[in-house]
Design an enzyme around this catalytic site. Structure first.
Site, PDB file in Angstrom:
ATOM      1  NE  ARG A  70      72.530  43.490   7.095  1.00 26.87           N
ATOM      2  CZ  ARG A  70      72.119  44.542   6.395  1.00 26.87           C
ATOM      3  NH1 ARG A  70      72.154  44.519   5.070  1.00 26.87           N
ATOM      4  NH2 ARG A  70      71.655  45.618   6.993  1.00 26.87           N
ATOM      5  CE1 TYR A 198      78.487  42.233  11.573  1.00 29.45           C
ATOM      6  CE2 TYR A 198      77.160  41.897   9.608  1.00 29.45           C
ATOM      7  CZ  TYR A 198      77.296  42.397  10.882  1.00 29.45           C
ATOM      8  OH  TYR A 198      76.244  43.046  11.471  1.00 29.45           O
ATOM      9  CE  LYS A 207      68.298  40.610   9.323  1.00 29.86           C
ATOM     10  NZ  LYS A 207      69.190  41.507   9.934  1.00 29.86           N
ATOM     11  CG  HIS A 227      64.482  43.413   9.033  1.00 30.98           C
ATOM     12  ND1 HIS A 227      65.141  44.570   8.671  1.00 30.98           N
ATOM     13  CD2 HIS A 227      65.257  42.844   9.997  1.00 30.98           C
ATOM     14  CE1 HIS A 227      66.247  44.698   9.387  1.00 30.98           C
ATOM     15  NE2 HIS A 227      66.341  43.673  10.201  1.00 30.98           N
ATOM     16  CB  SER A 249      69.946  47.250   9.677  1.00 30.48           C
ATOM     17  OG  SER A 249      69.487  46.187   8.871  1.00 30.48           O
ATOM     18  CB  CYS A 251      65.967  51.743  12.757  1.00 26.04           C
ATOM     19  SG  CYS A 251      66.954  52.554  11.487  1.00 26.04           S
ATOM     20  CG  ASP A 276      66.965  41.008  12.984  1.00 24.14           C
ATOM     21  OD1 ASP A 276      66.941  42.249  12.898  1.00 24.14           O
ATOM     22  OD2 ASP A 276      67.566  40.287  12.169  1.00 24.14           O
ATOM     23  NE  ARG A 365      74.931  44.225  14.502  1.00 20.45           N
ATOM     24  CZ  ARG A 365      73.674  44.479  14.155  1.00 20.45           C
ATOM     25  NH1 ARG A 365      72.678  43.813  14.703  1.00 20.45           N
ATOM     26  NH2 ARG A 365      73.393  45.428  13.284  1.00 20.45           N
TER      27      ARG A 365
HETATM   28  P1  GTP Z   1      69.507  45.368  13.725  1.00 18.46           P
HETATM   29  O1  GTP Z   1      69.984  44.325  14.681  1.00 18.46           O
HETATM   30  O2  GTP Z   1      70.619  45.939  12.895  1.00 18.46           O
HETATM   31  O3  GTP Z   1      68.392  44.897  12.859  1.00 18.46           O
HETATM   32  O4  GTP Z   1      69.050  46.655  14.602  1.00 18.46           O
HETATM   33  P2  GTP Z   1      67.766  46.972  15.511  1.00 18.46           P
HETATM   34  O5  GTP Z   1      66.652  47.464  14.657  1.00 18.46           O
HETATM   35  O6  GTP Z   1      67.475  45.836  16.416  1.00 18.46           O
HETATM   36  O7  GTP Z   1      68.255  48.248  16.350  1.00 18.46           O
HETATM   37  P3  GTP Z   1      68.644  48.392  17.903  1.00 18.46           P
HETATM   38  O8  GTP Z   1      67.478  48.173  18.814  1.00 18.46           O
HETATM   39  O9  GTP Z   1      69.844  47.575  18.160  1.00 18.46           O
HETATM   40  O10 GTP Z   1      69.007  49.940  17.979  1.00 18.46           O
HETATM   41  C1  GTP Z   1      69.991  50.520  17.165  1.00 18.46           C
HETATM   42  C2  GTP Z   1      70.436  51.850  17.727  1.00 18.46           C
HETATM   43  O11 GTP Z   1      69.325  52.741  17.853  1.00 18.46           O
HETATM   44  C3  GTP Z   1      71.053  51.701  19.115  1.00 18.46           C
HETATM   45  O12 GTP Z   1      72.230  52.466  19.174  1.00 18.46           O
HETATM   46  C4  GTP Z   1      69.988  52.251  20.030  1.00 18.46           C
HETATM   47  O13 GTP Z   1      70.531  52.822  21.185  1.00 18.46           O
HETATM   48  C5  GTP Z   1      69.242  53.280  19.163  1.00 18.46           C
HETATM   49  N1  GTP Z   1      67.805  53.386  19.537  1.00 18.46           N
HETATM   50  C6  GTP Z   1      66.937  52.353  19.743  1.00 18.46           C
HETATM   51  N2  GTP Z   1      65.721  52.799  20.143  1.00 18.46           N
HETATM   52  C7  GTP Z   1      65.811  54.156  20.195  1.00 18.46           C
HETATM   53  C8  GTP Z   1      64.879  55.205  20.541  1.00 18.46           C
HETATM   54  O14 GTP Z   1      63.718  54.990  20.895  1.00 18.46           O
HETATM   55  N3  GTP Z   1      65.363  56.494  20.452  1.00 18.46           N
HETATM   56  C9  GTP Z   1      66.633  56.773  20.074  1.00 18.46           C
HETATM   57  N4  GTP Z   1      67.004  58.048  20.012  1.00 18.46           N
HETATM   58  N5  GTP Z   1      67.545  55.809  19.754  1.00 18.46           N
HETATM   59  C10 GTP Z   1      67.136  54.525  19.804  1.00 18.46           C
HETATM   60  C1  SPV Z   2      70.853  43.780  10.397  1.00 15.82           C
HETATM   61  O1  SPV Z   2      71.780  44.312   9.786  1.00 15.82           O
HETATM   62  O2  SPV Z   2      69.642  44.042  10.163  1.00 15.82           O
HETATM   63  C2  SPV Z   2      71.142  42.795  11.469  1.00 15.82           C
HETATM   64  C3  SPV Z   2      72.506  42.319  11.625  1.00 15.82           C
HETATM   65  O3  SPV Z   2      70.226  42.363  12.150  1.00 15.82           O
HETATM   66  S1  SPV Z   2      72.945  41.147  10.400  1.00 15.82           S
HETATM   67  O4  SPV Z   2      72.805  39.811  10.969  1.00 15.82           O
HETATM   68  O5  SPV Z   2      74.311  41.370  10.034  1.00 15.82           O
HETATM   69  O6  SPV Z   2      72.065  41.260   9.260  1.00 15.82           O
HETATM   70 MN    MN Z   3      68.212  43.242  11.491  1.00 18.71          MN
END
Ligand code: GTP
Ligand code: SPV
Ligand code: MN
Length: 580
Positions: A70, A198, A207, A227, A249, A251, A276, A365
């Site tokens: 983004r 993207y 979003k 979110h 994002s 996290c 999400d 992704r």
């Molecule tokens: P968006 O799709 O961008 O909104 O991201 P999201 O909030 O869904 O994050 P996602 O679950 O994909 O995790 C993002 C990164 O954080 C990944 O590389 C995970 O491996 C890492 N992660 C997720 N949960 C944990 C946790 O409990 N501990 C640690 N250390 N890392 C974590």
């Molecule tokens: C984020 O960035 O929080 C995502 C991926 O979930 S995107 O669809 O690019 O916003």
């Molecule tokens: Mn997101």
């Protein structure tokens, strides 16, 4: 196919005229149409097939290397009055933005097909769902929208009945970062996006619509567009509680939403409803209920492995579009921390070499239908949504924020949400690892002034006495060596259990200035091998650090001036006073 909705027909004709598209195709959402898009991209070389033995129906898309995330600095909220967009958004006068976009769109689809993509965010029969139409010249967008939304004829029928929809015009353009904008016009429910293919910039249902435009609509209509993931936590006795959690994002939302309990808690179960976005409505009994407006996942690939997220790991072995991962010798997808196989080609298509960079882009992704997730809840498509017991906020903070704490009231919880700060990640362009304020994990996604948004959140307390409890978590505390203090992933279940116990009034807590923290043995960690002093630091606060944090946060709140709701200021004063 065309439409009997005159406004839609006229807008499509206007877009065809402006962009000079060679032909217009109305998308039906059929499986055959999806396959056509795949075949077309394979033929034009924008997609390649992955190893069909190990990964049936999996494809790799390599985006332009300058178009991988983004672009927040190129994303605008255009309103009559700049103050309505707030300092939390980039703003441009409506006429100027439209002129800029019209100039970019003029003739941009010459020789190309223009797809008309009707979609519904949320189950088609839910009163809480909202529809939109995306016009795009990208087959990648069509294929992704098919996986991510309820796309096609059923959505179009609902649009024709309701006679209202969000308009999104998208063109991939030249992919020139100098000619790239994502514009939102919330007052007229429209979106204009140019110059990026993207995810968040191009899949306009996500979003742009389901957060930026929907948050604006939600304020007017008395609901919340957030979110947030939505999960169900089922106890061995068969009691299920639903939790909505907002983390910035990259996290941990997808990971938490698909959590597999650790062995010790094998008789517990996590059900995924969404990973999400959550739309939260109050029902007639004053209970907050959530639906997931999406129908699929656009998830972060790196870090996904058998141990961290077995559900996702298995889910993306078939019927998945990968964007910007590397590949192995035998053409399987590969990414950092996959923990099996070895990369031979990187995400740019070059021979892999460690010194040149990661094999997969850190924001690579997967796109996959939610139906592929074996933990997909059978209530995920319920038109009335699920009742929410707890709302959880979280951020990525190597220090300061404890593992978990609970707000003292809804209003205090709004303050906690507003105080979320987190290290930036690769999900957006720009520097990674810098702590920035990200209230409610909505900094990039709130379609209006944060001050008004907090007032809207606070107003829920006047409407019901059945609001969910609010919590804050931080899985990302680190020691001086940069090691995580908390094992995270599956073990996060233990924190969710404490949260539900607190909601039920079944767990003791220590009252502190910032909220209720677990007592020493409040969270079951006996078998986790966490040193006592480490555990202490995870469940206690450092008053000096928090005084400084609250002062900085106060300055941030001040930046919203008179518009800041008094109720939030009051909560801030109370925490400061309690810290002494
Ligand atoms: P968006 O799709 O961008 O909104 O991201 P999201 O909030 O869904 O994050 P996602 O679950 O994909 O995790 C993002 C990164 O954080 C990944 O590389 C995970 O491996 C890492 N992660 C997720 N949960 C944990 C946790 O409990 N501990 C640690 N250390 N890392 C974590
Ligand atoms: C984020 O960035 O929080 C995502 C991926 O979930 S995107 O669809 O690019 O916003
Ligand atoms: Mn997101």
């Amino acid at each position: 196919m065309t439409t009997k909705n005159e406004a839609l027909a006229a807008w499509v004709a206007e877009a065809a005229e402006l962009t000079q598209a060679k032909q217009t195709v109305w998308c039906s959402g059929s499986d055959a149409e999806f396959q056509n898009m795949i075949d077309l991209m394979l033929a034009e070389g924008t997609l390649s097939e992955l190893n069909s033995q190990t990964h049936p129906n999996c494809y790799l898309h390599r985006s332009d290397p300058q178009d991988v995330a983004r672009v927040e600095h190129l994303t605008f909220i255009c309103t009559e009055d700049q103050a309505d967009a707030g300092d939390n958004n980039n703003w441009m006068p409506i006429e100027q933005a439209k002129q800029k976009m019209t100039d970019l769109y003029r003739g941009c689809m010459q020789g190309r097909t223009m797809y008309v993509i009707p979609y519904c965010m949320g189950p088609v029969e839910s009163p809480f769902s909202r529809c939109g139409v995306e016009i795009s010249d990208s087959p990648y967008v069509v294929a992704n929208m098919k996986l991510m939304t309820r796309m096609g004829s059923a959505a179009l029928r609902r649009i024709e009945e309701e006679d209202t929809f969000v308009r999104g015009l998208h063109s991939t353009g030249e992919l020139d970062p100098e000619r790239r904008f994502i514009m939102h016009f919330p007052e007229e429910l429209s979106i204009m996006s140019y110059g990026s293919g993207y995810g968040g910039n191009a899949l306009l249902g996500k979003k742009c619509h389901a957060l930026r435009i929907a948050s604006w609509q939600a304020r007017r209509e008395g609901w919340l567009a957030e979110h947030m993931l939505i999960l169900g936590l089922e106890s061995p006795a068969g009691e299920t509680h639903y939790i909505a959690a907002a983390f910035p994002s990259a996290c941990g939302k997808t990971n938490l939403a698909m959590l597999i309990p650790p062995e010790k808690y094998a008789d517990w179960k996590i059900w995924t409803l969404g990973d999400d976005i959550a739309w939260l409505h109050m029902d007639e009994q004053g209970q907050l209920r959530a639906i997931n407006p999406e129908a699929g996942y656009f998830g972060v690939v790196p870090g996904t492995n058998r141990k961290t997220n077995r559900n996702a790991f298995d889910m993306i072995k078939q019927n998945t579009i990968f964007t910007n991962v590397g590949t192995t010798e035998d053409n399987q997808p590969w990414w950092e921390d996959k923990k099996e196989g070895a990369p031979s080609t990187d995400w740019k298509g070059r021979p892999y070499s460690e010194d040149v960079g990661p094999a997969a882009h850190p924001n690579s992704r997967f796109t996959v239908s939610a139906k592929e997730n074996r933990a997909y809840s059978n209530l995920a498509e319920a038109p009335e949504g699920v009742p929410i017991s707890a709302i959880v906020f979280g951020g990525r903070r190597r220090e300061l924020a404890p593992l978990v704490y609970q707000a003292k009231s809804w209003e205090h919880g709004v303050l906690i949400g507003a105080s979320v700060a987190s290290e930036t990640t690769a999900a957006a362009t720009g520097e990674v690892g810098v702590v920035r304020r990200d209230p409610m994990a909505m900094k990039p996604f709130c379609g209006y002034n944060f001050a008004d948004y907090w007032a809207h959140w606070l107003s829920f307390a006047e409407r019901t006495d059945k609001l969910p409890q609010i919590f804050h978590v931080n899985w990302f505390r680190q020691n001086d060596e940069g090691e995580f203090l908390w094992p995270g992933f599956s073990e996060n279940l233990r924190v969710l259990q404490w949260i539900i116990q607190r909601c039920k009034g079944e767990a003791d807590a220590t009252e502190t200035a910032i909220g209720y923290l677990p007592v020493e043995d409040g969270v079951d960690i006996a078998d986790l091998n966490i040193a006592p002093d480490v555990w202490q630091s995870l469940i206690s606060i450092n008053d000096d650090q928090w005084r400084q944090e609250m002062n900085e946060f106060g300055d941030y709140l001040d930046s919203f001036g008179d518009r800041l709701p008094a109720g939030l200021r009051e909560q801030h004063e109370q925490v400061k006073a309690a810290l002494g």
